[in-house]
Scaffold this motif. Structure first.
Motif, PDB file in Angstrom:
ATOM      1  N   ARG C 175      50.899   5.820  36.999  1.00 31.36           N
ATOM      2  CA  ARG C 175      51.516   6.978  36.354  1.00 31.36           C
ATOM      3  C   ARG C 175      52.212   6.471  35.095  1.00 31.36           C
ATOM      4  NH1 ARG C 175      56.992   7.427  37.213  1.00 31.36           N
ATOM      5  NH2 ARG C 175      57.831   5.896  38.664  1.00 31.36           N
ATOM      6  N   GLY C 176      52.544   7.407  34.223  1.00 28.21           N
ATOM      7  CA  GLY C 176      53.141   6.999  32.959  1.00 28.21           C
ATOM      8  C   GLY C 176      54.560   6.487  33.135  1.00 28.21           C
ATOM      9  N   LEU C 177      54.974   5.569  32.235  1.00 31.40           N
ATOM     10  CA  LEU C 177      56.333   5.067  32.274  1.00 31.40           C
ATOM     11  C   LEU C 177      57.228   6.132  31.660  1.00 31.40           C
ATOM     12  CD1 LEU C 177      58.402   2.840  32.644  1.00 31.40           C
ATOM     13  CD2 LEU C 177      57.683   1.874  30.468  1.00 31.40           C
ATOM     14  N   ALA C 178      58.061   6.734  32.486  1.00 32.09           N
ATOM     15  CA  ALA C 178      58.921   7.814  31.992  1.00 32.09           C
ATOM     16  C   ALA C 178      60.196   7.817  32.801  1.00 32.09           C
ATOM     17  CB  ALA C 178      58.198   9.150  32.141  1.00 32.09           C
ATOM     18  N   ALA C 179      61.148   8.648  32.355  1.00 29.85           N
ATOM     19  CA  ALA C 179      62.402   8.772  33.089  1.00 29.85           C
ATOM     20  C   ALA C 179      62.093   9.225  34.516  1.00 29.85           C
ATOM     21  CB  ALA C 179      63.306   9.772  32.391  1.00 29.85           C
ATOM     22  N   PRO C 180      62.640   8.509  35.513  1.00 32.75           N
ATOM     23  CA  PRO C 180      62.282   8.820  36.914  1.00 32.75           C
ATOM     24  C   PRO C 180      62.859  10.149  37.374  1.00 32.75           C
ATOM     25  CG  PRO C 180      63.998   7.164  36.827  1.00 32.75           C
ATOM     26  CD  PRO C 180      63.600   7.410  35.415  1.00 32.75           C
ATOM     27  N   LYS C 181      62.098  10.842  38.203  1.00 34.40           N
ATOM     28  CA  LYS C 181      62.589  12.110  38.742  1.00 34.40           C
ATOM     29  C   LYS C 181      63.055  11.966  40.181  1.00 34.40           C
ATOM     30  CE  LYS C 181      60.287  15.419  35.780  1.00 34.40           C
ATOM     31  NZ  LYS C 181      59.444  14.433  35.100  1.00 34.40           N
ATOM     32  N   THR C 182      62.513  10.987  40.883  1.00 31.18           N
ATOM     33  CA  THR C 182      62.942  10.775  42.256  1.00 31.18           C
ATOM     34  C   THR C 182      63.462   9.346  42.371  1.00 31.18           C
ATOM     35  OG1 THR C 182      60.875   9.868  43.048  1.00 31.18           O
ATOM     36  CG2 THR C 182      61.086  12.273  43.064  1.00 31.18           C
ATOM     37  N   TRP C 183      64.158   9.099  43.463  1.00 28.80           N
ATOM     38  CA  TRP C 183      64.700   7.761  43.672  1.00 28.80           C
ATOM     39  C   TRP C 183      63.603   6.730  43.906  1.00 28.80           C
ATOM     40  CZ3 TRP C 183      69.019   5.938  42.089  1.00 28.80           C
ATOM     41  CH2 TRP C 183      70.124   6.781  41.934  1.00 28.80           C
ATOM     42  N   THR C 184      62.534   7.158  44.486  1.00 31.58           N
ATOM     43  CA  THR C 184      61.424   6.217  44.647  1.00 31.58           C
ATOM     44  C   THR C 184      60.902   5.785  43.286  1.00 31.58           C
ATOM     45  OG1 THR C 184      60.839   7.766  46.388  1.00 31.58           O
ATOM     46  CG2 THR C 184      59.416   5.852  46.140  1.00 31.58           C
ATOM     47  N   GLU C 185      60.712   6.778  42.406  1.00 36.08           N
ATOM     48  CA  GLU C 185      60.274   6.439  41.051  1.00 36.08           C
ATOM     49  C   GLU C 185      61.293   5.537  40.381  1.00 36.08           C
ATOM     50  OE1 GLU C 185      59.506   9.937  38.734  1.00 36.08           O
ATOM     51  OE2 GLU C 185      57.929  10.658  40.092  1.00 36.08           O
TER      52      GLU C 185
END
Lengths: 338, 318, 446
Positions: C175-185
């Motif tokens: 997946r793209g490197l972006a601001a995480p939306k979940t804690w797993t991310e």
């Protein structure tokens, strides 16, 4: 004959002997006073000694009573209640010795005392060793010793709170000087250890900072002791062909011992109460690894607002220091009288 | 007068090599211990980014921004607002504008510094003054319970400041001394008196009674003998004691932070909380620390001879 | 010797006289001046500027007493508890509401609001509950919401935009490197950056709160606890904490926070709160930083890491959403002799026009006129994240005994996360025991 020496007073530290007993002098004066006509005799005496004694000691005692004793009594009274400073309007009841029992059975309190003991032991030991060594070296009177002595004295002149604050900055693994220098000197990676972050290293971090600050103090007192040893004793030893080593052990060390013990007394009392430097350096952390007795006291009194409980703790601390100091001063007297 | 203050005690003068080694070791120790302080002084001349640079910067372009930040408060403005302001000559204003801020006023540092001066010197003078009188009395007169009183005086140092802070705070509030310089002076005096009495008694014990006795036979009253004979001889001791008392009062933190706020706050509670944009303004803190050290340093260096002589605790020989 | 002595005595006399004169003389201004007490940080400086308008309009002069955060609670609570008259207006922390209301430190504002037409419905509901109400969820108001704040996140947008990093991340995680939306991310991103060399320097994944002394680590760990299912008490039974404070979810969350601390942070961050976070982010040590939104305006303008280099995101979610509430309300101190003027200030501050100005100079208004303004989302790069956050805020206990509850949590969490004492379950179980004891002493539990 040594003058009647009070505990810790400087009088007994230097080998001055008052050859004339006090009584003789007073009697001489009295005889002189009685022998002279009344007018002259009162001029001779001026304000009576008794009045002067009261005048001179009075204000000191007054200030001490008001500022020290009154809060002490108040704290004792509070320690028997369940008063909380953040509920000034709540009912205050007398709880007898419950607070004291709670303090003495609280494992956190014992942990704080252990931390304090560790801190006391190592700071005093290191400061004594390094301080005395420095004093001994300075006493060799090499060129420029005055300048270097003044340099060494500087850390002692800083505020402990400010020191704690900027040593936190210095101990920072990434941006701080301490790890950077350690890395330069030993090749260890700067970010591989953290003085303030590790439960094992943090107690040593505070010992290092305190030693950095107060070794000069011990050094000064030992220097005084070294300089008070008169030449003729060494001359006599030389005549007796005593070796340097022997001279050190049987002359230097015993005669400086009272000074060293005095330094230990004052440093011990101060470090037992240590609060500002450690609080600003570690806040008692990580976890409770550097939580000293005063920091626990502050938490109980000013963060949990358990005023009655913290007053009991304060009294216990006070009694502990008082008792230990009392025994220590007796030991000090023994050493001095030896 | 005092005969031959003992200086070197090693009869066989230390050999040149041992002198050299001693000098080297002491100099080494001095350099190692001064380095952290030197780093802090240097940090006072870095800009905020350099101060927290990672890894630490030893070579950097010096700036007076830290000192400017110490003495001023600034507020952040938009670049357009700043461009629209008239040009300024003030040095600190120029530095502030370069950073997109304007000087909004003077900081509290100077008032805190002045408070420190007044409170520290005031309490030192009071405690040494009262202390020398009490020490004289303890030294010369048969005071009932002398030993116990002296131990009592020492024991007043043993209570942790945190413990007495609340009762003293409440007491001061009742008396109207809360957050006043008078209150702090009294408090520090009370703490310092114990040290003063003990040290000064030692010095005064060294001065032979014969001198005052002789003066009194000559017609002086006890008080006059005290003033004209004893005090001058005790000067080195007084100076040494004054330095220790001053250092304590100057640097005291616990009482200052708990018992003062706006009016009587001294510098030690103030310096660690100099905030920049959210975090600590390290150059300003370093500048504040450096400046705060200066008076004590000057005082000690000027009186150094007295201190080092007085430290021998007047090794008077008969 | 003699002259030295004389000089010393002269100096003594003068200094003492000066000292006593200066010390005893009270310094009172003759015109009306009221004192506002707050924490010393950027928004406070902004308020000083803004308040000049109040002085211009009402003629009442303003004095300010700012205490930095680490000492703020100690100083101000001490002041309130001893009925001090230093502060007329207090912008106290949200957690002080319970104690201040029950002990009568604050003036109840219901009548004043009614008289002046100040409606609580004009403010964001979360802020009213969090900063003004006591007891919670009842219409009893003790403050006007002044500074809306919550914990948020900043990240190095420029690092996230680097092509080689983006490619590597995509390969690894699909997946793209972006601001995480979940804690797993979040964990994936933070571990991705941990120890990586970026722009020639070794960097670290994240900065999180770990401070021991006041409230730091609690304000940090709750951001993981809330989304993962931690609750302070049974929603149906007040003060019933077993199974809610130490539920399996809570244990997992606490372990997760520790894993972030151990695996994704810079070394030495064992006692770090707001200031250290700013230092760490500004000196380029970390990819993502946890901090209060109050600092984001300043960070956005930072010459080194601001502007294009910085991005913002709201607290990651997990099973649910939640983020730690910050912020404060402004109250009138009951012991103040200047209550009339203090209330005048509150009336002036509640005006929507002033609230808009407050927002513009660097404060964070809680007024709907500002938050619902159509231009709000574009007004600043952190505004969308902020709005998202204010819709999911949860606050710590605001009970009168909040300080002890906080200290207990500080100790248990710090001991486990930083000092490696025991397990997460043991820490939370011990915390329940601590909290029960405190509530029992307080009479809230039998």
């Amino acid at each position: 004959m040594l003058t009647h020496a009070t505990p810790g007073s400087q009088a007994f530290l230097c080998n001055t002997a008052n050859t004339k007993p006090i009584m003789t002098i007073n009697r001489t004066l009295e005889r002189a006073a009685l022998a002279t006509p009344a007018a002259m005799s009162s001029r001779l005496r001026g304000l009576s000694d008794r009045a002067i004694a009261w005048l001179f000691i009075g204000p000191t005692m007054l200030i001490l009573l008001v500022i020290n004793i009154f809060p002490l009594i108040w704290t004792i009274k509070l320690s028997f209640t369940n008063y909380r400073a953040n509920r000034p309007n709540a009912n205050v009841t007398d709880v007898g010795i419950d607070n004291y029992v709670a303090v003495l059975t609280d494992p956190d309190i014992w942990l704080a005392m252990q931390n304090t003991a560790h801190f006391l032991f190592w700071t005093i030991l290191l400061q004594m060793l390094i301080g005395f060594t420095l004093a001994y070296l300075i006493d060799r009177k090499f060129r420029g010793h005055g300048f270097w002595t003044t340099m060494i004295l500087i850390p002692m002149m800083l505020s402990p709170a400010v020191v704690g604050n900027f040593w936190a900055f210095l101990y920072q693994p990434q941006v701080g000087l301490f790890n950077y220098s350690a890395a330069l000197l030993s090749g260890v990676s700067a970010s591989s250890f953290s003085m303030l972050g590790s439960v094992t290293l943090a107690p040593w971090a505070i010992v290092i900072v305190d030693t950095w600050m107060w070794t000069p103090y011990v050094m000064l007192i030992c220097l005084a002791g070294l300089r008070s040893i008169p030449d003729y004793i060494y001359e006599a030893a030389e005549v007796d062909r005593a070796s340097k080593w022997r001279q050190f052990w049987s002359i230097t060390l015993p005669m400086v011992m009272p000074f060293i013990m005095l330094a230990v007394l004052f440093r011990g009392i101060e470090n037992f109460k240590m609060f500002d430097m450690v609080n600003l350096l570690t806040s008692g952390g990580p976890g409770s690894a550097t939580e000293l007795a005063s920091i626990t006291l502050k938490r109980e009194a000013f963060e949990k607002w358990r005023t009655g409980y913290s007053s009991a703790f304060a009294i216990i601390l006070f009694v502990a220091v008082f008792g230990m100091a009392n025994m220590y001063v007796k030991a000090l007297n023994y050493v001095k009288n030896r | 007068m005092s005969q031959g203050i003992s200086t070197a005690h090693s009869v066989v003068e230390p050999s040149d090599t041992s002198r050299w080694i001693a000098g080297f070791l002491v100099a080494l120790y001095a350099i190692i211990t001064i380095t952290p302080l030197a780093w802090i002084i240097l940090t006072g001349f870095k800009n905020p980014a350099d101060a927290i640079s990672y890894p630490p910067k030893v070579i950097f372009t010096p700036t007076t921004q830290g000192y400017c930040n110490l003495f001023t408060t600034r507020s952040r403005q938009t670049p357009e607002y700043i461009a629209a302001l008239p040009a300024t000559e003030a040095h600190c204003e120029q530095i502030a504008r370069a950073d997109n801020t304007v000087v909004a006023g003077t900081s509290n540092y100077i008032p805190r510094f002045v408070n420190s001066l007044i409170i520290a010197f005031g309490s030192t003078i009071l405690s040494v003054g009262l202390g020398v009188m009490a020490a004289y009395a303890f030294s010369r007169f048969k005071v009932p319970l002398k030993d116990d009183l002296l131990f009592f005086i020492l024991s007043t140092r043993m209570m942790p400041p945190i413990a007495v802070a609340i009762p003293i705070y409440l007491m001061y509030r009742e008396l109207g001394l809360s957050d006043t310089r008078t209150g702090m002076i009294l408090l520090y005096t009370a703490v310092n008196i114990s040290l003063a009495v003990w040290l000064l008694k030692g010095f005064i014990d060294e001065i032979p009674r014969e001198y005052e006795e002789a003066a009194m036979v000559d017609g002086y009253t006890r008080l006059q003998a005290f003033r004209k004979v004893v005090l001058p001889q005790a000067t080195t001791g007084i100076v040494a004691t004054a330095i220790f008392c001053l250092i304590f009062s100057w640097n005291e933190y616990a009482f200052a932070v708990l018992l003062t706020s706006g009016e009587a706050q001294t510098a030690p509670p103030f310096i660690p909380i100099i905030i920049g944009e959210g975090g600590q303004d390290w150059p300003a803190v370093a500048a504040g620390t450096t400046l705060f050290l200066v008076p004590i340093l000057v005082f000690t260096v000027l009186l150094r001879k007295h201190l080092l002589r007085g430290i021998t605790f007047g090794a008077v020989r008969k | 010797m003699k002259t030295l002595l004389k000089k010393l005595l002269a100096l003594a006399g003068i200094s003492l006289a000066t000292a006593l004169c200066l010390g005893a003389a009270p310094a009172q201004a003759q015109d009306k001046t009221i004192t506002l007490c707050w924490a010393a940080w950027d928004p406070a400086n902004a308020l000083v500027e803004l308040s000049k308008d109040f002085t211009a309009k009402s003629g009442v002069k303003m004095k300010f007493e700012f205490v930095p955060w680490p000492n703020f609670a100690d100083r101000m609570l001490n002041e309130l508890n001893s009925k001090g008259k230093l502060c007329d207006l207090m912008i106290g922390d949200s957690q002080w509401i319970g104690g201040s209301a029950e002990s009568g430190h604050y003036v109840k504002l219901n009548d004043f609001f009614a008289k002046e037409g100040i409606k609580m419905t004009d403010f964001a509901p979360a802020t009213v509950t969090g900063y003004a109400e006591w007891p919670k969820n009842t219409p009893n108001y003790w403050a006007l919401p002044a500074m809306a704040d919550a914990v948020g996140w900043t990240y190095r947008k420029d690092w996230f935009a680097k092509p080689e990093l983006r490619a590597e991340f995509k390969k690894k995680f699909n997946r793209g490197l972006a601001a995480p939306k979940t804690w797993t991310e979040f964990k994936q991103v933070s571990e991705f950056f941990q120890g990586r060399v970026v722009d020639g320097k070794k960097v670290y994944g994240a900065y999180i709160y770990t401070e021991r002394g006041s409230e730091g680590i609690t304000m940090g760990v709750t951001n993981v606890l809330y989304p993962m299912g931690f609750k302070y008490q049974d929603p149906k039974k007040p003060y019933a904490m077993d199974g809610f404070v130490n539920s399996a979810d809570a244990v997992k969350a606490l372990e997760f926070y520790k894993s972030i601390y151990k695996g994704s942070t810079a070394p030495g961050m064992t006692n770090a709160y707001m200031g250290e976070g700013l230092d760490a982010f500004k000196s380029g040590q970390v990819a993502m930083q946890m901090n209060f939104f109050a600092f984001f305006p300043g960070l956005n303008k930072d010459p080194v890491v601001g502007g294009d280099k910085i991005g913002f995101f709201a607290n990651p979610s997990d099973k649910g959403k939640g983020v730690q509430l910050g912020g404060q309300g402004i109250s009138v101190v009951a012991y103040s002799p200047n209550q009339k003027e203090a209330l005048q200030y509150i009336k002036w501050f509640a005006d929507p026009a002033i609230q808009k100005k407050w927002q513009a100079v660097g404060g964070a208004s809680a007024h709907n006129a500002v938050l619902n303004d159509p231009g709000y989302a574009e007004s600043a790069p952190y505004a969308p994240a902020f709005m998202e956050s204010m819709n999911m805020v949860v606050d710590f206990w605001a009970e009168p005994s909040y300080a002890e509850l906080l200290q207990a949590m500080q100790k248990r969490v710090h001991d486990y996360v930083i000092a490696d004492k025991g397990t997460a379950k043991e820490a939370l179980d011990a915390l329940v025991v601590d909290w029960k004891k405190i509530f029992k002493e307080d009479g809230k539990l039998k």
